[in-house]
Motif scaffolding. Structure first.
Motif, PDB file in Angstrom:
ATOM      1  N   GLY A 128       5.366  -4.545  -3.528  1.00  0.00           N
ATOM      2  CA  GLY A 128       6.858  -4.680  -3.023  1.00  0.00           C
ATOM      3  C   GLY A 128       7.067  -3.595  -2.449  1.00  0.00           C
ATOM      4  N   ILE A 129       8.087  -3.009  -2.901  1.00  0.00           N
ATOM      5  CA  ILE A 129       8.862  -1.749  -2.434  1.00  0.00           C
ATOM      6  C   ILE A 129       9.132  -0.846  -3.755  1.00  0.00           C
ATOM      7  N   GLY A 130       8.522   0.575  -3.636  1.00  0.00           N
ATOM      8  CA  GLY A 130       8.842   1.083  -5.130  1.00  0.00           C
ATOM      9  C   GLY A 130       7.802   2.322  -4.796  1.00  0.00           C
ATOM     10  N   GLN A 131       7.883   3.076  -6.050  1.00  0.00           N
ATOM     11  CA  GLN A 131       6.680   4.193  -6.162  1.00  0.00           C
ATOM     12  C   GLN A 131       5.289   3.285  -6.621  1.00  0.00           C
ATOM     13  N   ALA A 132       5.463   2.505  -7.476  1.00  0.00           N
ATOM     14  CA  ALA A 132       4.319   1.726  -7.902  1.00  0.00           C
ATOM     15  C   ALA A 132       3.761   0.694  -6.916  1.00  0.00           C
ATOM     16  N   ALA A 133       4.892   0.162  -5.891  1.00  0.00           N
ATOM     17  CA  ALA A 133       4.185  -0.833  -4.950  1.00  0.00           C
ATOM     18  C   ALA A 133       3.471   0.103  -3.821  1.00  0.00           C
ATOM     19  N   LYS A 134       3.377   1.281  -3.812  1.00  0.00           N
ATOM     20  CA  LYS A 134       2.569   1.866  -2.794  1.00  0.00           C
ATOM     21  C   LYS A 134       1.158   1.784  -3.329  1.00  0.00           C
ATOM     22  N   THR A 135       0.626   1.357  -4.345  1.00  0.00           N
ATOM     23  CA  THR A 135      -0.661   1.505  -4.992  1.00  0.00           C
ATOM     24  C   THR A 135      -1.433   0.784  -3.875  1.00  0.00           C
ATOM     25  N   PRO A 136      -1.411  -0.436  -3.519  1.00  0.00           N
ATOM     26  CA  PRO A 136      -2.367  -1.080  -2.519  1.00  0.00           C
ATOM     27  C   PRO A 136      -2.373  -0.142  -1.317  1.00  0.00           C
ATOM     28  N   GLN A 137      -1.634   0.631  -0.765  1.00  0.00           N
ATOM     29  CA  GLN A 137      -1.651   1.467   0.297  1.00  0.00           C
ATOM     30  C   GLN A 137      -2.918   2.509   0.031  1.00  0.00           C
ATOM     31  N   TYR A 138      -3.299   2.852  -1.065  1.00  0.00           N
ATOM     32  CA  TYR A 138      -4.094   3.985  -1.468  1.00  0.00           C
ATOM     33  C   TYR A 138      -5.532   3.473  -1.543  1.00  0.00           C
ATOM     34  N   LEU A 139      -5.731   2.291  -1.382  1.00  0.00           N
ATOM     35  CA  LEU A 139      -7.248   1.779  -1.419  1.00  0.00           C
ATOM     36  C   LEU A 139      -7.354   0.993  -0.191  1.00  0.00           C
ATOM     37  N   ASN A 140      -8.757   1.333   0.230  1.00  0.00           N
ATOM     38  CA  ASN A 140      -9.178   0.666   1.614  1.00  0.00           C
ATOM     39  C   ASN A 140      -9.617  -0.816   1.234  1.00  0.00           C
ATOM     40  N   THR A 141      -8.657  -1.652   1.292  1.00  0.00           N
ATOM     41  CA  THR A 141      -8.953  -3.052   1.199  1.00  0.00           C
ATOM     42  C   THR A 141      -7.945  -3.858   1.838  1.00  0.00           C
ATOM     43  N   ASN A 142      -7.736  -5.062   1.947  1.00  0.00           N
ATOM     44  CA  ASN A 142      -6.768  -5.720   2.503  1.00  0.00           C
ATOM     45  C   ASN A 142      -5.396  -5.667   1.885  1.00  0.00           C
ATOM     46  N   THR A 143      -4.240  -5.080   2.388  1.00  0.00           N
ATOM     47  CA  THR A 143      -3.203  -4.896   1.562  1.00  0.00           C
ATOM     48  C   THR A 143      -1.952  -5.527   2.435  1.00  0.00           C
ATOM     49  N   PHE A 144      -1.074  -5.731   1.443  1.00  0.00           N
ATOM     50  CA  PHE A 144       0.413  -6.388   2.190  1.00  0.00           C
ATOM     51  C   PHE A 144       1.459  -5.622   1.355  1.00  0.00           C
ATOM     52  N   CYS A 145       2.358  -5.189   1.881  1.00  0.00           N
ATOM     53  CA  CYS A 145       3.622  -4.275   1.179  1.00  0.00           C
ATOM     54  C   CYS A 145       4.547  -4.782   1.944  1.00  0.00           C
ATOM     55  N   GLY A 146       5.120  -6.160   1.372  1.00  0.00           N
ATOM     56  CA  GLY A 146       6.512  -6.418   2.189  1.00  0.00           C
ATOM     57  C   GLY A 146       7.847  -5.873   1.635  1.00  0.00           C
ATOM     58  N   LEU A 147       8.707  -6.789   0.892  1.00  0.00           N
ATOM     59  CA  LEU A 147      10.170  -6.385   0.696  1.00  0.00           C
ATOM     60  C   LEU A 147      10.113  -6.018  -0.869  1.00  0.00           C
ATOM     61  N   HIS A 148      11.205  -5.253  -1.011  1.00  0.00           N
ATOM     62  CA  HIS A 148      11.424  -4.961  -2.530  1.00  0.00           C
ATOM     63  C   HIS A 148      11.742  -6.394  -3.259  1.00  0.00           C
ATOM     64  N   GLY A 149      11.066  -6.502  -4.361  1.00  0.00           N
ATOM     65  CA  GLY A 149      11.111  -7.619  -5.175  1.00  0.00           C
ATOM     66  C   GLY A 149      10.417  -8.749  -4.812  1.00  0.00           C
ATOM     67  N   ARG A 150       9.742  -8.818  -3.691  1.00  0.00           N
ATOM     68  CA  ARG A 150       9.419 -10.223  -2.979  1.00  0.00           C
ATOM     69  C   ARG A 150       8.064 -10.011  -2.816  1.00  0.00           C
ATOM     70  N   ALA A 151       7.246  -9.280  -3.886  1.00  0.00           N
ATOM     71  CA  ALA A 151       5.670  -9.171  -4.063  1.00  0.00           C
ATOM     72  C   ALA A 151       5.124 -10.587  -4.299  1.00  0.00           C
ATOM     73  N   LEU A 152       5.659 -11.263  -5.308  1.00  0.00           N
ATOM     74  CA  LEU A 152       4.952 -12.363  -5.687  1.00  0.00           C
ATOM     75  C   LEU A 152       4.945 -13.601  -4.584  1.00  0.00           C
ATOM     76  N   PRO A 153       5.930 -13.904  -3.661  1.00  0.00           N
ATOM     77  CA  PRO A 153       5.983 -15.184  -3.109  1.00  0.00           C
ATOM     78  C   PRO A 153       4.889 -15.009  -1.701  1.00  0.00           C
ATOM     79  N   PRO A 154       4.841 -13.731  -1.106  1.00  0.00           N
ATOM     80  CA  PRO A 154       3.662 -13.772  -0.196  1.00  0.00           C
ATOM     81  C   PRO A 154       2.371 -13.634  -0.865  1.00  0.00           C
ATOM     82  N   ALA A 155       2.161 -13.325  -2.082  1.00  0.00           N
ATOM     83  CA  ALA A 155       0.948 -13.161  -2.624  1.00  0.00           C
ATOM     84  C   ALA A 155       0.381 -14.350  -3.047  1.00  0.00           C
ATOM     85  N   VAL A 156       1.207 -15.303  -3.740  1.00  0.00           N
ATOM     86  CA  VAL A 156       0.806 -16.467  -4.145  1.00  0.00           C
ATOM     87  C   VAL A 156       0.455 -17.595  -3.136  1.00  0.00           C
ATOM     88  N   ALA A 157       1.239 -17.357  -1.948  1.00  0.00           N
ATOM     89  CA  ALA A 157       1.200 -18.266  -0.770  1.00  0.00           C
ATOM     90  C   ALA A 157      -0.415 -17.706   0.098  1.00  0.00           C
TER      91      ALA A 157
END
Ligand SMILES: Cc1ncc(C[n+]2csc(CCOP(=O)(O)OP(=O)(O)O)c2C)c(N)n1
Ligand SMILES: [Mg+2]
Lengths: 557, 283
Positions: free
Chosen positions: B45-74
């Motif tokens: 989502g958004i936050g310090q923890a939510a930057k984690t995906p940014q730091y690995l070279n794989t597919n990533t999606f960092c969307g909105l604060h609080g909204r990590a689960l909906p795009p992930a499950v979809a």
């Protein structure tokens, strides 16, 4: 053209009677257009439907009635004044009315005699068919009733229809028409079919009138259509799920009304920023907030074109009629995919719930855009700067590409940046799509004469009523009238508008809202100011007759 | 690119942050499991923890604060070949995204949800989060947080989650075992990862966690819900870490009449004959 009202309390079977009548009229070839006036309740209250039918397809309803079927007293009390002198009022013996046009038919008793009191509505249907001069035989009745009833109820209702037919006099001339092979389809179903034709694979929504019927229709077809339909926990989840699905390669859509759209606003910007194709339907109803939940309005235009913080390209398309609902929905998916943007479809309760007789849609007319996977030159970068302005889109799971999306400003690889140079290039890349869209927009529909003196301007579902108003006005006055009806609203197409406004002496906006939102948009984009406005905001759609009346009275001296 | 290498990018975290260890552990877990970065989708989502995906070279999606689960499950629903992992904060998961947390437990899509639970809002500089302990003073709660903290693992159990674990950023080996089990679990899997925030949480420090965490005894039966709930409620002088609960059951795809047959959505194209059929039904 004839106009019939069926009224009763919620739960009294108005809807069944109406659907049965629609199929009988269509069976006789009549084109038809049925509007529903519903209260926001499950039982009681007063609901009515208006079936307008004849040899040509009407684009709107009419207030003047040729016939009334009254299932309750309220229908008589409220609607008798709308009945033409030569019209009829069909009602059960239990309802009080001194009017000489009243036709009493002991429907409940006749149905009871046949063995099931619930067939009373079919007795009324039979009587109405006779009154409008339609031919009827047993086989034809069975044919039609098979479409609307469970098999075990067909036989008794055939008898009921025939009994009603026998008891009533013939009153009007039959009109015929070409509609036998046409569909009977609501605006929302046409839209849903458009989404399926576009290759939509994932639909998610949270129920809200008047968008709920899209969720229900698609859910019922999901198995056969091979798609997933998921009810979300709220509208924020719905739009974020649609975005996630689209990011991962599944064509996705969500739909709601203004309240739900308000919750979706932040994510609309996410689709813009992360350049993820997305189709969102906003089916308007009167606001603010809960407003009039089951009624119609066109008051979300200004909200939709500017919703969400920051600046990003979007496209907004209003649906004008049932054919538009199908073809423009395919086009919305195409535009979303081609330009990697959110596209908002604006419809309203009037079009969403109205059923009409429509020829089968032409599957070849708007071919779904199915691009080949974007070519990869060198190292793949999702947000590559390109000459076309559109970056190569691949999905996660692709062995040749690593795909990243971010709501933060990002570089070509989708990684967070904060430097000024990248920010500027990325903004220019995204906003440049507006220029590409300006080449794609479709000009409004032109109804009536070129070089008219009075130009009416409207959008969306005002198409039918404006067409009727222009015809009425041109038949009643020496002045020449025309109307421009917008489908594409953002970016606003301007060519026809500028030309028409130049030559017309009076320009009038006709809208279902209080502030004249299209007029404001036109002035903002072109500087063209309206000379007058015809507005309605009580949740009831303007009719062609009312527009014509108001043009004559309010606008022209 | 080497298909199994997870290249690390430069991070924007404070020196000493628990996120470093979570990132390294995630990287080594993915490598150990032999997952190809092309088939992994990391969502934040958004936050310090939510930057984690940014730091690995794989597919990533960092969307909105609080909204990590909906795009992930979809994404997982339409593209089940992906291994979908959510890395995001306690504020993101339990505060802003609380409704999605509840309902995705019910939806049970096969994703792993790693919550970096530093018991504070890090990125916005230290306001109380849903898991902040009562009485902890912050810039926005100068007299101390008045609200009782939320117990995410207990709530997940009560809501019917099939896999619930707790771990600590200071125990990378333990964390790696939890991550691997969560990723392998078929369905929604929650790992609440206790994480020190050096800048804004002076109460729940590395030492505070380190002296309290205790691996759950091997005698614990992870299919015993009541025992799991007792462990979940233990959070104080002792904090049991490990798999609290694991129960197999059908995930979203297995319950879905179409998807359970292996029906593919992505790349299906359109089906004009089907639309023709639906149209004819309306005649
Ligand atoms: C809609 C919205 N509201 C608020 C914010 C500001 N915001 C960003 S991150 C965050 C909280 C972060 O806390 P947590 O999820 O625990 O992550 P941490 O930084 O502690 O790792 C907030 C409030 C935002 N970006 N978007
Ligand atoms: Mg936090």
């Amino acid at each position: 053209m004839y106009n019939l009202l069926v009224g009763g309390a919620a739960g009294q079977g108005v809807e069944t009677t109406v659907t049965t009548l629609e199929y009988f009229f269509k069976h006789a070839g009549n084109e038809l257009f049925t509007t529903r006036d519903l209260m926001s309740r499950i039982r009681g209250g007063h609901n009515f439907s208006l079936i307008r039918f004849g040899a040509q397809l009407p684009g709107g309803h009419s207030e003047q009635l040729d016939g009334i079927i009254a299932l309750n007293q309220e229908t008589v009390d409220l609607h008798l004044p709308q009945l033409r002198p030569e019209g009829f009022l069909l009602m059960d013996t239990g309802i009080a009315c001194e009017d000489p046009r009243a036709l009493r038919l002991d429907m409940a008793q006749i149905a009871k005699g046949l063995g099931n009191q619930r067939a009373a509505g079919s007795v009324a249907v039979g009587a109405v068919l006779k009154l409008f001069g339609l031919a009827l035989d047993k086989a034809g009745a069975a044919d039609v009733l098979q479409k609307t009833l469970d098999p075990q109820h067909v036989a008794i209702n055939v008898q009921a229809v025939l009994a009603g037919y026998d008891k009533a006099p013939a009153k009007f001339e039959p009109q015929g028409g070409p509609a036998v092979g046409h569909m009977l389809i609501s605006g929302n179903k046409a839209l849903s079919l458009g989404a399926l034709a576009a290759g939509m694979q994932f639909y998610t929504a949270y129920p809200m009138s008047p968008a709920t019927s899209i969720l229900e229709y698609l859910a019922q077809q999901a198995q056969e259509a091979g798609i997933v339909v998921e009810q979300a926990e709220d509208e924020i989840a719905a739009i974020n799920m649609a975005i996630g699905a689209s990011f991962a390669g599944g064509r996705a859509m969500t739909a709601t009304s203004g309240g739900g759209f308000s919750l979706m606003v932040e994510a609309l910007g996410l689709a813009g920023m992360a350049e993820i194709p997305l189709v969102v339907v906003n089916a308007q109803r009167p606001g603010p907030v809960t407003g009039l939940p089951t009624r119609t309005e066109q008051s979300d235009l200004q909200f939709i074109i500017s919703a969400s913080q920051g600046e990003f390209p979007r496209m907004v398309i209003a649906l004008r009629n049932h054919a538009d609902a199908f073809y423009q929905t395919i086009r919305a998916f195409n535009m979303a995919e081609k330009y990697q943007i959110p596209v908002v479809i604006l419809t309203d309760q009037y079009l969403a719930d109205t059923t009409a007789s429509v020829p089968l849609f032409d599957m070849g007319k708007v071919p779904p855009y199915q691009p080949e996977p974007a070519p990869i030159e060198g190292e793949y970068a999702r947000y590559r700067y390109t000459d076309s302005g559109i970056s190569p889109r691949r999905y996660p799971g692709d062995p040749q590409a690593i795909v990243s999306a971010d709501s933060d400003e990002h570089d070509e690889h989708g990684r967070i940046i904060e430097d000024s140079e990248t920010r500027i290039r990325m903004m220019q890349k995204r906003m440049g799509k507006l220029d590409l869209l300006a080449q794609e927009v479709q000009e409004p529909d032109w109804l009536g004469d070129e070089n008219s003196e009075v130009l009416l301007v409207g959008w969306g579902s005002m198409h039918g009523p404006l067409a009727e108003a222009v015809a009425l006005l041109n038949s009643r006055s020496g002045r020449r009238h025309a109307a421009l009806v917008f489908g594409d609203l953002w970016p606003l197409p301007q060519k026809l508008l500028r030309r028409a406004a130049d030559s017309a002496r009076t320009v009038i906006n006709v809208e279902q809202n209080y502030t004249g939102q299209l007029a404001r948009l036109i002035r903002q984009e072109t500087g063209i100011a309206m000379d007058a406005g015809i507005l309605r905001y009580d949740g009831r759609q303007l009719t062609g007759e009312e527009i014509a009346r108001r043009v004559e009275k309010e606008v022209q001296p | 690119m080497n298909s199994t290498a997870y290249v690390k990018h430069e991070t924007a975290w404070c020196p000493g942050c628990g996120n470093f260890s979570i990132l390294d552990t995630l990287k080594s877990t993915l490598e150990k499991m032999g997952l190809d970065p092309h088939d992994v989708l990391l969502v934040g989502g958004i936050g310090q923890a939510a930057k984690t995906p940014q730091y690995l070279n794989t597919n990533t999606f960092c969307g909105l604060h609080g909204r990590a689960l909906p795009p992930a499950v979809a994404a997982k629903i339409v593209n089940p070949g992906l291994t979908v992992i959510i890395n995001t904060g306690d504020g993101d998961s339990y505060g802003e995204g609380g409704n999605h947390f509840l309902h995705n437990i019910r939806r049970n899509v096969d994703v792993a949800h790693f919550v970096h639970d530093n018991q504070v809002y890090g990125l916005t500089k230290g306001q109380a989060s849903p898991t902040t302990m009562e009485g902890m003073a912050t810039g926005a709660q100068p007299e101390g947080s008045m609200n009782s903290p939320f117990n995410p693992v207990l709530l997940a159990l009560a809501a019917g989650a099939g896999f619930v674990a707790r771990s600590f950023s200071g125990r990378p080996e333990h964390l790696q075992a939890m991550m691997e089990r969560a990723i392998r679990y078929k369905g929604y899997a929650l790992v609440d990862i206790l994480q020190n925030c050096v800048s804004f949480n002076k109460l729940n420090t590395f030492a505070w966690y380190n002296s309290r965490v205790q691996e759950i005894d091997v005698s614990h039966d992870p299919t015993d819900l009541m025992a799991a709930m007792r462990l979940a409620m233990t959070f104080g002088d002792q904090i049991p870490i490990g798999v609290l609960y694991e129960q197999e059951g059908p995930d979203y795809h297995a319950r879905h009449s179409l998807l359970q047959t292996g029906h593919k959505l992505v790349g299906r194209g359109n089906d004009p004959a089907m639309v023709e059929r639906l149209m004819r039904r309306m005649v």
